[in-house]
Design an enzyme around this catalytic site. Sequence first.
Site, short mmCIF file in Angstrom:
data_model
loop_
_atom_site.label_atom_id
_atom_site.label_comp_id
_atom_site.label_asym_id
_atom_site.label_seq_id
_atom_site.Cartn_x
_atom_site.Cartn_y
_atom_site.Cartn_z
N SER A 1 8.94 -14.67 -9.11
CA SER A 1 9.87 -13.53 -9.09
C SER A 1 10.88 -13.76 -10.21
O SER A 1 11.06 -14.90 -10.66
CB SER A 1 10.59 -13.54 -7.74
OG SER A 1 11.73 -12.70 -7.78
N TYR B 1 15.97 -17.54 -1.12
CA TYR B 1 14.86 -16.96 -1.89
C TYR B 1 14.90 -17.45 -3.34
O TYR B 1 13.88 -17.87 -3.90
CB TYR B 1 14.95 -15.43 -1.84
CG TYR B 1 13.76 -14.72 -2.43
CD1 TYR B 1 12.53 -14.71 -1.77
CD2 TYR B 1 13.86 -14.02 -3.64
CE1 TYR B 1 11.43 -14.04 -2.30
CE2 TYR B 1 12.77 -13.35 -4.17
CZ TYR B 1 11.56 -13.36 -3.50
OH TYR B 1 10.48 -12.69 -4.02
P1 NAD Z 1 4.48 -8.02 1.61
O1 NAD Z 1 5.24 -8.35 2.85
O2 NAD Z 1 4.03 -6.61 1.42
O3 NAD Z 1 3.22 -8.97 1.49
C1 NAD Z 1 3.28 -10.33 1.86
C2 NAD Z 1 2.02 -10.72 2.60
O4 NAD Z 1 2.13 -12.11 2.91
C3 NAD Z 1 1.87 -9.97 3.93
O5 NAD Z 1 0.54 -9.52 4.09
C4 NAD Z 1 2.22 -11.03 4.98
O6 NAD Z 1 1.55 -10.86 6.23
C5 NAD Z 1 1.80 -12.31 4.26
N1 NAD Z 1 2.51 -13.48 4.78
C6 NAD Z 1 3.86 -13.65 4.86
N2 NAD Z 1 4.12 -14.83 5.42
C7 NAD Z 1 2.93 -15.41 5.71
C8 NAD Z 1 2.56 -16.64 6.30
N3 NAD Z 1 3.47 -17.52 6.75
N4 NAD Z 1 1.23 -16.93 6.42
C9 NAD Z 1 0.29 -16.04 6.01
N5 NAD Z 1 0.60 -14.86 5.45
C10 NAD Z 1 1.90 -14.55 5.30
O7 NAD Z 1 5.42 -8.47 0.41
P2 NAD Z 1 5.19 -8.49 -1.18
O8 NAD Z 1 6.43 -7.92 -1.76
O9 NAD Z 1 3.88 -7.95 -1.56
O10 NAD Z 1 5.25 -10.07 -1.45
C11 NAD Z 1 4.21 -10.80 -2.09
C12 NAD Z 1 4.83 -11.83 -3.03
O11 NAD Z 1 5.53 -11.14 -4.07
C13 NAD Z 1 5.86 -12.77 -2.38
O12 NAD Z 1 5.64 -14.09 -2.84
C14 NAD Z 1 7.19 -12.24 -2.89
O13 NAD Z 1 8.17 -13.24 -2.94
C15 NAD Z 1 6.78 -11.76 -4.27
N6 NAD Z 1 7.70 -10.81 -4.90
C16 NAD Z 1 8.00 -9.63 -4.29
C17 NAD Z 1 8.90 -8.75 -4.89
C18 NAD Z 1 9.30 -7.45 -4.24
O14 NAD Z 1 10.33 -6.87 -4.66
N7 NAD Z 1 8.55 -6.95 -3.26
C19 NAD Z 1 9.48 -9.09 -6.14
C20 NAD Z 1 9.13 -10.31 -6.73
C21 NAD Z 1 8.24 -11.15 -6.11
#
Ligand code: NAD
Length: 260
Positions: free
Chosen positions: A143, A156
Site C-alpha cells: 500500500s 496498518y
Molecule cells: P477486501 O476485504 O475486499 O479483500 C480482502 C480479502 O482477504 C477478503 O476476501 C477477506 O476475506 C480476506 N482475508 C482477510 N483476512 C483474512 C485472513 N485472516 N485469512 C484469510 N483471508 C483473509 O479488501 P481489499 O481492499 O481487496 O484488500 C486486499 C489487500 O489490498 C490488502 O492487503 C490491503 O491491505 C491492500 N490494500 C487495499 C487498499 C484499499 O484501499 N482497499 C489500498 C491499498 C492496499
Amino acid sequence: MAELSGKSVYLTGGASGIGKAVVEAFISEGAVVTVLDRSAEGLRALQEQFGDSVRTIMGDVTVYENHQRAVQCAVESFGKLDVLVSNAGVFDAFAKFVDVTPEAMSEAYDVLFSINVKGSFFAAKAAVDELKRTRGNMIFTVSGAGFYPDGGGVWYTASKHAQIGLLRQLAFELAPDIRVNAVAPGGTLTALSVIAPLRPFVNVVDNETKAKNIKRRNPLQIAMEPEDHVGAYILLASDKARAITGEVLASDGGLVVRGL
Ligand code: NAD
C-alpha cells in the site's frame, strides 16, 4: 497471446476486492489459481464463476498449515507452482494512536500484524520450495501506507512497512531463483475490513464519501476500483518482468507526483 498462459498461481484473500479482481484477470490471461480465504461464501462464488480454473481453500492466513494445504493443492491439481500473490489484509480505519487504550492497542497489534505481516511470512515460507523449482515469483499486496503517512493509522502503516522489509530481504536472499515484488495500490473501493479491537475508536465512512476522498487525493482523480490494479500484477507475474525484483509498483493514481 495470453501473458500468463499455463502459470499456476497461489493467491491469498481472493474472495473479495483486489484479490478477486486479480484472480479474474489472471484466469483471463491463461493462468489457473488456487485461492486461500476465510470467506466460505466468497469462495463458493469464485468456484461457481471459474470452475476448473480455480481451486479454493477455506482457512485463515495466520495458520501456517493452511498455506501448506493450499500449496499442496496447487501442485496436486496443476502440477506446479509459478506465482505466489500474498494479498489478504485488514485495516485499522485511521484509528488515532492517542485515542486507543493500551489494551485495545495490544489486541489490535496482534490481530492486524498476524494477518498482514505473519500471513505474508507464512505464505512465502510455504511456497518457496515449489517456486524455486519453477524459478517463479512472489508478489505482495502492500500500500502507499508502506511508504508515507496518512494511508492508515499506526497499525496498518507499520504493517505495510514491515511487508516491504520482508519483500526486499526475500528478493535479496532468493535471487537468482525467485523474483520478489509488490504492488502498492492507492485507496480503492473495496470491503477492506476494520479489525474488531479498533471499531469503537473509528468512524466508518460510507462508500460515496470514500470515493470522493480517494478521487480528491490522487492527481489522476480516479476513485479506484480493484480492476484498476490488475495490470501491475499481470506484469510482475509474467515472464516480461524477468529482470524485475525487489520492486514495488505503485498503482495509486500518481500519489508520488504530489510528493507524499
Ligand atoms: P477486501 O476485504 O475486499 O479483500 C480482502 C480479502 O482477504 C477478503 O476476501 C477477506 O476475506 C480476506 N482475508 C482477510 N483476512 C483474512 C485472513 N485472516 N485469512 C484469510 N483471508 C483473509 O479488501 P481489499 O481492499 O481487496 O484488500 C486486499 C489487500 O489490498 C490488502 O492487503 C490491503 O491491505 C491492500 N490494500 C487495499 C487498499 C484499499 O484501499 N482497499 C489500498 C491499498 C492496499
